[in-house]
Design a protein around this motif. Structure first.
Motif: not given
Ligand code: ADP
Ligand code: MG
Length: 238
Positions: A160, A164, A192, A203
């Motif tokens: 993740v 990001l 998220l 998202t």
């Protein structure tokens, strides 16, 4: 390719898609229409083989649009050039079911891979960005760990962070919580969701995971390549 300031980040209109050629050609996606609001968390669900990954990869510029329109960050993907697709992908983050970490690289080095295609900033700035992203996912004390020394949930959080670290405008996630226990899975999705509030990150997530559905702003259900339910369709979603 036109850029419109107030366009929704994703707008899909009359999307069809086929796999195979000749007699083997088979339609997998039928007339999908979907407009996604900025900063929202949209979940795509539906049985295995219903077309979730196909729709996600079409919206994420990972697959060529054959018929219909996909507008992504103000650009039309149908007919877009390879160079336009590459430029758009740099503004996106991807998280997949298998975390795909490099086993020989530390958490920090894995996250740095998420910046490789961008070439932004000097090495020290990139390292700071990687550490910031890892801190954001709760791994401030694991910067120099190898994947083999991290739990499944921690590995997925590194993935993740890698998605990001470049501050993507849209995150596309395909079953990101499938390998996680309840708390880790919820954690990833909550992260998220928080990014949507703080940064306006949009998202779109494929999941079968009933445990994370309650966090979704909108749930779109696919069956046999068609949208059969959309709790965000209509004026409220725009
Ligand atoms: P889901 O992600 O919902 O499980 P997919 O989008 O992967 O579904 O697949 C939708 C349909 O398209 C299925 O019938 C699948 O068999 C078919 N399909 C997906 N990818 C390919 C491919 N690369 N070649 C041929 N058929 C495919
Ligand atoms: Mg899939």
């Amino acid at each position: 390719m036109q850029v419109g300031g107030n366009d929704p980040p994703i707008s899909v209109l009359g999307l069809d898609h086929w796999f195979g050629t000749g007699d083997g050609r088979k339609q997998a996606i039928w007339d999908v229409n979907l407009t996604v609001a900025k900063g929202s968390l949209t979940v795509l669900m539906g049985p295995s083989g219903s077309g979730k990954t196909t729709v996600l990869t079409l919206m994420g510029c990972l697959r060529e649009v054959q018929k219909g329109s996909v507008r992504l960050l103000g650009a039309e993907l149908n007919g877009a050039s390879a160079a336009q697709a590459v430029a758009l992908r740099r503004r996106l983050g991807f998280i997949f079911q298998a975390h795909n970490l490099h086993e020989s690289l530390t958490a920090t080095q894995n996250v740095l891979m998420g910046l490789e295609v961008h070439g932004r900033g000097c090495a020290a700035q990139q390292r700071r960005a990687a550490h910031h992203a890892l801190s954001l996912v709760g791994l401030a004390d694991r910067f120099d760990y190898l994947p083999s020394n991290l739990s499944g949930g921690q590995k997925q959080r590194v993935a993740v962070a890698r998605a990001l670290v470049s501050n993507p405008e849209i995150v596309f996630a395909d079953e990101p919580t499938a390998a996680l226990d309840r708390d880790s899975g919820r954690n990833v999705v909550e992260m998220l969701k928080a990014l949507g509030r703080v940064r306006g990150t949009t998202t779109v997530m494929v999941t079968h995971d009933n445990r994370v559905l309650e966090l979704a702003d909108r749930i779109v259900t696919l069956e046999e390549g068609r949208i059969v339910n959309d709790d965000g369709a209509g004026p409220a979603a725009r």
